[in-house]
Write a protein that holds these residues in place. Structure first.
Motif, mmCIF file in Angstrom:
data_model
loop_
_atom_site.group_PDB
_atom_site.id
_atom_site.type_symbol
_atom_site.label_atom_id
_atom_site.label_comp_id
_atom_site.label_asym_id
_atom_site.label_seq_id
_atom_site.Cartn_x
_atom_site.Cartn_y
_atom_site.Cartn_z
ATOM 1 N N THR A 85 -2.460 3.763 11.492
ATOM 2 C CA THR A 85 -1.696 3.529 12.729
ATOM 3 C C THR A 85 -1.499 2.045 12.993
ATOM 4 O O THR A 85 -0.481 1.642 13.556
ATOM 5 N N GLN A 86 -2.471 1.228 12.579
ATOM 6 C CA GLN A 86 -2.388 -0.215 12.820
ATOM 7 C C GLN A 86 -1.606 -0.932 11.717
ATOM 8 O O GLN A 86 -0.853 -1.865 11.980
ATOM 9 N N HIS A 87 -1.811 -0.501 10.463
ATOM 10 C CA HIS A 87 -1.184 -1.166 9.318
ATOM 11 C C HIS A 87 -0.633 -0.104 8.360
ATOM 12 O O HIS A 87 -1.124 0.035 7.242
ATOM 13 N N PRO A 88 0.383 0.645 8.762
ATOM 14 C CA PRO A 88 0.852 1.770 7.941
ATOM 15 C C PRO A 88 1.343 1.362 6.554
ATOM 16 O O PRO A 88 1.186 2.130 5.590
ATOM 17 N N ASP A 89 1.926 0.174 6.427
ATOM 18 C CA ASP A 89 2.504 -0.236 5.152
ATOM 19 C C ASP A 89 1.559 -1.071 4.298
ATOM 20 O O ASP A 89 1.931 -1.517 3.200
ATOM 21 N N LYS A 90 0.346 -1.276 4.784
ATOM 22 C CA LYS A 90 -0.626 -2.059 4.012
ATOM 23 C C LYS A 90 -1.089 -1.258 2.798
ATOM 24 O O LYS A 90 -1.392 -0.061 2.911
ATOM 25 N N PRO A 91 -1.168 -1.872 1.610
ATOM 26 C CA PRO A 91 -1.661 -1.143 0.431
ATOM 27 C C PRO A 91 -3.123 -0.721 0.601
ATOM 28 O O PRO A 91 -3.983 -1.566 0.872
ATOM 29 N N ALA A 92 -3.361 0.562 0.467
ATOM 30 C CA ALA A 92 -4.733 1.062 0.414
ATOM 31 C C ALA A 92 -5.228 1.049 -1.021
ATOM 32 O O ALA A 92 -6.395 0.748 -1.293
ATOM 33 N N LEU A 93 -4.323 1.372 -1.956
ATOM 34 C CA LEU A 93 -4.639 1.409 -3.384
ATOM 35 C C LEU A 93 -3.514 0.767 -4.169
ATOM 36 O O LEU A 93 -2.333 0.940 -3.845
ATOM 37 N N ILE A 94 -3.891 0.038 -5.213
ATOM 38 C CA ILE A 94 -2.924 -0.531 -6.154
ATOM 39 C C ILE A 94 -3.435 -0.247 -7.565
ATOM 40 O O ILE A 94 -4.615 -0.473 -7.848
ATOM 41 N N MET A 95 -2.566 0.258 -8.437
ATOM 42 C CA MET A 95 -2.924 0.397 -9.839
ATOM 43 C C MET A 95 -2.645 -0.925 -10.533
ATOM 44 O O MET A 95 -1.511 -1.425 -10.514
#
Length: 513
Positions: free
Chosen positions: A8-18
């Motif tokens: 909700t605060q950072h919807p477009d922030k990467p949680a995972l990157i390959m």
């Protein structure tokens, strides 16, 4: 905390990157996909305490499944993707999985699919498998309605199985919701290593192993980004640190050794100054290797000693490691260390015995799934909240813990004790040796002799007499009586993908020379 709190605060922030492809899973995507999968599990009738399993190479879906389990109160078993189909099937059935997720991209996927035909619910990832449902179709059909309450689940991982069939390590149930921030490991890693929203965590190891999986989950609990390598490569790891500004990472000593063996000009061409914590565990790290890593990375190298069972742990930072070479740290963070003799008696500083952790009454206790005898054997005979995984060690006068080799690995040659780890530590730094294991073999006159199994680096030609070179190189580096009587060059040492050496699988027939 869980992905929803950050989406909700950072919807477009990467949680995972390959790391290899640059593919990104945002927090909004992780939240929705894990919620859809959790709701699918609920629609199948899964209840808190039920089990599911996932067998896959490093990919986003492992983490999505982990969060879905944590959001449904279920127990998830991440299975070693390098096991044979029969070995994987054993774990899937032993944990009583009601749902199994299998990557169709695995080499033995088709065989494993057949062995799992009796599992009630089956889902394929990556490539289709007959008799399995499509992961993406399952998600597409699932609800996105978030329940009012999501009971917190957990992982139930399996021991490495170096001495027989692996056993599931069952945590005690937790009476809390998935968004409850009071998770001991998350709180510990946050306070000790500084995990937070600005964390960029590099995972170069398989996600089915306890440490990488739990560090990734901790990263998400704090709102950071996890960068996942499909497999470890020394130079690629350095390039990834520089590219993404990695702040935290987790390694095994073999990875350190392989990075140190890169040409100096290669190592120095990458900027690793973003690192704030380079954490290692899983296997003993030669003191010289650690010293060189601290000199290179800076005083950001941390070690912890624990296990998948996690009865407790010790911690040590760079400054302490240089002052106490070989130590794995002090207790006081999670459980108190006791060193005990064969009858359970507590031993004084300096004496080797079984390592027990005294578990705080407020903390949960583990047990071995379907194995009451092994669970009972892990407890101290007089103190039921003292638990051990069977490791040996000693503490010094300052309560720093040192690991000792298991008695079964000790080599007695002509009445003299030889500890293989000393020889292995020396050979690990040989420029042409990729990996090494030292074992005792019978000898008519001496009882036993030390024999080194050596895995050569790729640049070593088969025509070279590496064995003779290794023996010459050891002269002056260790005592003459410790130098192995024989060197056997082998294609690959029998290690688990998490770095544990399976010495019982070493066989002279496997040697090239």
């Amino acid at each position: 905390m869980y992905p929803g709190a950050h989406s909700t605060q950072h919807p477009d922030k990467p949680a995972l990157i390959m790391a290899d492809t640059g593919a990104v899973l945002t927090y909004a995507q992780l939240e929705e996909r894990s919620l859809r999968l959790a709701n699918h599990f609920r629609s199948l009738g899964l209840q808190p305490g039920d089990h599911l399993a996932v067998v896959a190479e490093n990919r986003f879906e492992i983490v999505e499944a982990m969060w879905a389990a944590l959001r449904t109160g279920t127990l998830i078993t991440a299975v070693n993707s390098h096991l044979t189909a029969e070995e994987s099937s054993y774990i899937i059935h032993d944990c009583e999985a009601k749902v199994v997720l299998v990557s169709g991209s695995l080499e033995n996927a088709a065989q494993l699919a057949q062995l799992c035909a009796d599992v009630e619910h089956r889902i394929w990832l990556g490539e289709p498998l007959p008799g399995f449902d499509s992961y993406e179709e399952v998600l597409a059909a699932a609800s996105t309605e978030k329940p009012d309450y999501e009971p917190r689940g957990d992982d139930m991982l399996y021991s490495s199985g170096t001495t027989g069939r692996p056993k599931g390590i069952l945590p005690e149930p937790k009476e809390q919701s998935v968004d409850d921030p009071n998770v001991p490991l998350v709180q510990l890693f946050t306070s000790v290593y500084g995990f937070g929203e600005d964390t960029v965590y590099l995972s170069p190891a398989p996600l089915y192993h306890a440490a990488p999986l739990r560090f990734v989950m901790t990263t998400h609990a704090r709102g950071g980004t996890a960068v996942i390598m499909p497999r470890f490569d020394a130079e690629a790891a350095l390039a990834t640190i520089e590219k993404y500004g990695v702040t935290h990472s987790q390694w095994v000593p073999t990875m350190f050794i392989r990075m140190l063996k890169l040409p100096r000009e290669v190592r120095e061409s990458y900027d690793v100054s973003s690192l704030r914590a380079a954490i290692h565990a899983a296997a003993p790290c030669p003191a010289e290797v650690k010293r060189q890593m601290i000199e290179w990375f800076g005083p950001v190298v941390y070690e912890y000693y624990s296990s998948t069972e996690a009865p407790g742990l010790t911690l040590i930072d760079s400054e302490e490691a240089l002052a106490k070479p070989g130590s794995v740290g002090r207790d006081g963070y999670m459980g108190t260390v006791h060193i005990c003799g064969p009858d359970g008696e507590e031993l004084p500083a300096g004496e080797v015995g079984t390592i027990y952790f005294e578990i705080d009454p407020a903390k949960s206790m583990f047990s071995y799934f379907h194995d009451e005898a092994k669970t009972a054997a892990s407890r101290h005979p007089d103190h039921p909240r003292w638990a051990t995984t069977g490791d040996l060690g000693y503490i010094d006068e300052d309560r720093y813990l040192y690991l000792a080799e298991r008695t079964s690995f000790l080599i007695i040659t002509g009445g003299v004790n030889i500890y293989p780890q000393e020889i292995e530590n020396a050979l690990a730094l040989h420029p042409d040796v990729r990996d090494v294991a030292v074992v005792g073999e019978p000898h008519e006159e001496l009882g036993e002799i030390a024999v080194a199994y050596v895995e050569a680096e790729d640049h070593v030609s088969p025509e070279r007499d590496l064995g003779a070179e290794v023996l010459e190189w050891l002269d002056g580096r260790i005592s003459k009586f410790k130098i192995p009587r024989r060197i056997r060059v082998i294609d690959a040492l029998p290690r688990t993908p998490t770095g544990k050496l399976v010495k019982r699988k070493l066989d002279p027939e496997l040697a090239r020379s």
